[in-house]
Design an enzyme around this catalytic site. Structure first.
Site, PDB file in Angstrom:
ATOM      1  CG  HIS A 155       7.181  -1.522  14.737  1.00  0.00           C
ATOM      2  ND1 HIS A 155       6.836  -0.459  15.532  1.00  0.00           N
ATOM      3  CD2 HIS A 155       6.372  -1.464  13.647  1.00  0.00           C
ATOM      4  CE1 HIS A 155       5.835   0.200  14.964  1.00  0.00           C
ATOM      5  NE2 HIS A 155       5.542  -0.391  13.821  1.00  0.00           N
ATOM      6  CB  CYS A 532       8.754   6.452  -6.287  1.00  0.00           C
ATOM      7  SG  CYS A 532       7.485   5.313  -6.858  1.00  0.00           S
TER       8      CYS A 532
HETATM    9  C1  PEP Z   1       6.659   0.498  -4.700  1.00  0.00           C
HETATM   10  O1  PEP Z   1       5.979  -0.511  -4.810  1.00  0.00           O
HETATM   11  O2  PEP Z   1       7.887   0.552  -4.953  1.00  0.00           O
HETATM   12  C2  PEP Z   1       6.041   1.753  -4.235  1.00  0.00           C
HETATM   13  C3  PEP Z   1       6.741   2.867  -4.165  1.00  0.00           C
HETATM   14  O3  PEP Z   1       4.748   1.690  -3.825  1.00  0.00           O
HETATM   15  P1  PEP Z   1       4.319   1.153  -2.359  1.00  0.00           P
HETATM   16  O4  PEP Z   1       5.570   1.003  -1.564  1.00  0.00           O
HETATM   17  O5  PEP Z   1       3.385   2.181  -1.835  1.00  0.00           O
HETATM   18  O6  PEP Z   1       3.648  -0.135  -2.700  1.00  0.00           O
END
Ligand code: PEP
Ligand code: MG
Length: 576
Positions: A155, A532
């Protein structure tokens, strides 16, 4: 012999056009060359060698860009010890180099004290046997983190790397006594308040205060980044949820924010109380009361992020809170919430019990929240648009185009439903302010069904951002939180080579990305495409994103330079 050696080494370097690691011997005055190969080097040396050879005309600019391994840039992005100060310092222990950089501070053993001391302007190192999610805020307040237990994916290590914070983990020689607030190590006793220093790049722990120097982003590193910018086609944005992280990303050359996770803005202080109130509301009126408290907080943060990014695009992702991360579990917090909401403890406990989900990751999160409680989307839209209007007024030279991103969509009609709420609210806000401003409403592609129906989704979405964390989770059917328990066996048995949450699975998940990008653009040729998920900062995944024609990748601030270099390398390789 020296003269001869010098000539030969120059000859070999000119021939191989790279720094050489030579082996030689001189016997009875005669020089014998035994071996030569390209020399191994640290990240800093790698950048310097590439840029010097470019300046000397030994290699051309694309070769200089290709010479640097993107991952190795990480070492250059963090503070280092002052060269003279470190010479005099004593090493008292060694652990694992869990998160690079150098840090110095006074020892604290408890996360809440790290916060308290930091508020008093003190510099601290948080020392724990191991860390857990409750230590998060303390970890954030400390200059560095030292643990006695835990490996490179513990962690402490994972969280510290995410924060870009120096961490030494698994320093097993430390005997930490929380009660006495002391550490016994190799004959030394250090106590709370004593200064220690950490080198997160080597794992060394030093006694005392050792002066540090901020990372130097100019010079060869700056020139390499400028060069990368000239070759890359992909833009690089950052995942940042606070003005501070956004400013860090901007300093590393991020060209926008690709993901602002709005639920992350509510972890602190009185904010968590307001979001708990919203989650535990059982009437629209109650929820709206809680939302009214959240609105100014969100608007303030959005303004801060817009300011930090100096007019670059910012994608704000609407609430996607796995509810279990927010509901109170401690008795005192439950009592406080009951008091705030004018309910009994038993009533609050019943609400919490009703929120329990067997599978929170597949539960009432993402746009499902806005479908059931549209007033949440109303509040968030108001906060985004009001922030953009204010910042536009302060900076008429910027062209503010807010980007609102609806998460966890799997069906075009649910996107359309939430988008209608957003558009109606945004248009009302703009009309009330008498302002004309373009804004975009897009979605994340993170559920396989969204990828499979991307042509339909694109009729409503003005941009797609591939959320490859969830897309990987749901395509493999692996829990993001638990897969670590069994993936080891898959590596041992050579079923998988890499963690699919770190390196994009190009064959499976990648096929969905490629297909959705193509189908989306068939519906809407100017559809803006990005990624992302964590993969946005992984060099091989960045190369894949370039190949499938995405417009940008978005990653955590400290991976921005790595992604910028990887994007340039992908474009150079592509052009060859
Ligand atoms: C994803 O799912 O790739 C994302 C960027 O959203 P989170 O990590 O917040 O679920
Ligand atoms: Mg997601």
């Amino acid at each position: 012999a020296y003269k001869e050696l010098n000539e030969i080494q120059q000859h070999l370097e000119d021939y191989f056009k790279d720094m050489q690691d030579l082996e030689f011997t001189i016997q009875n005055g005669k020089l014998w060359m035994l071996q030569t190969r390209n020399g191994k080097r640290t990240g800093a040396a790698m950048v310097r060698i590439a840029m010097e050879m470019l300046r000397q005309g030994v290699i051309d600019a694309p070769t200089a860009v290709l010479r640097v391994e993107p991952e190795k840039l990480d070492e250059l992005l963090h503070p280092v010890f002052d060269k003279n100060a470190i010479k005099k310092a004593n090493i008292i222990a060694k652990g694992l180099p869990a998160s690079p950089g150098a840090a110095t501070g006074q020892i604290v053993f408890f996360a809440d004290e790290a916060e308290k001391w930091a508020a008093e302007g003190k510099q601290t190192i948080l020392v724990r046997i191991e860390t857990s999610p409750e230590d998060l805020k303390g970890m954030n307040s400390a200059n560095g983190i030292l643990t006695a237990r835990g490996g490179m994916t513990s962690h402490a290590a994972v969280v510290a790397r995410g924060m870009g914070k120096c961490c030494v983990s698994g320093a097993g020689e430390l005997q930490i006594d929380y009660k006495a607030r002391t550490i016994q190590v190799n004959g030394f006793t250090v106590k709370e308040g004593d200064w220690i220093s950490l080198n997160g790049s080597t794992g060394e722990v030093y006694l005392g205060q050792v002066a540090t120097k901020a990372a130097d982003l100019s010079g060869d590193f700056g020139q390499l980044m400028d060069l990368a910018g000239k070759y890359s086609v992909l833009k690089v944005r950052a995942n940042a949820d606070t003005p501070k992280d956004a400013a860090q990303a901007f300093a590393f050359g991020a060209e926008g924010i690709g993901l602002c996770r709005t639920e992350h803005m509510f972890f602190e202080g009185d904010r968590i109380a307001a979001i708990r109130e919203m989650i535990c509301s059982d009437t629209v009126e109650q929820r709206e009361k809680a939302l009214a408290k959240l609105l100014p907080m969100q608007q303030g943060d959005f303004e801060g992020i817009y300011e930090a990014m100096e007019g670059c695009p910012v994608t704000i992702r609407f609430l996607d809170p796995p509810l279990h991360e927010f509901v109170p579990t401690e008795e005192a917090d439950i009592e406080l919430l009951a008091k705030d909401m004018g309910k009994t403890v038993a009533e609050i406990k019943a609400i919490i019990a009703s929120l329990h989900e067997f599978n929170p990751m597949m539960g009432h999160r993402g746009c499902r929240l806005a479908v059931t409680f549209p007033e949440i989307a109303v509040m968030q839209t108001r906060a985004v648009i009001r922030a953009a209007i204010n910042v536009q007024k302060r900076h008429p030279e910027w062209n503010m185009v807010p980007e609102i991103m609806i998460p966890l969509v799997g069906e075009v009609k649910e996107l359309k439903y939430v988008k209608n709420v957003v558009v109606k609210t945004a248009d009302e806000e703009l009309a009330a302010a008498g302002v004309e401003m373009k804004y975009l409403v897009g979605t994340m592609i993170e559920i396989p069904r969204a990828a499979l129906t991307a042509d339909e989704i694109a009729t409503e979405a003005e941009f797609f951002s591939f959320g490859t964390n969830d897309l990987t989770q749901m395509t493999f059917g692996f829990s993001r939180d638990d897969a670590g328990k069994f993936l080891g066996a898959y590596y041992d048995k050579k079923i998988y080579e890499n963690d699919p949450f770190a390196k994009l699975d190009q064959i499976g998940v990648g096929k969905l990305v490629k297909m959705a990008a193509k189908m989306g653009r068939e519906t809407r040729p100017d559809l803006h495409l990005g990624i992302c998920g964590e993969h946005g900062g992984d060099p091989s995944s960045v190369e894949f994103c370039h190949k499938v024609g995405l417009d940008y990748v978005s990653c955590s601030p400290f991976r921005v330079p790595i992604a910028r270099l990887a994007a340039a390398q992908a474009a150079i390789k592509d052009a060859k």
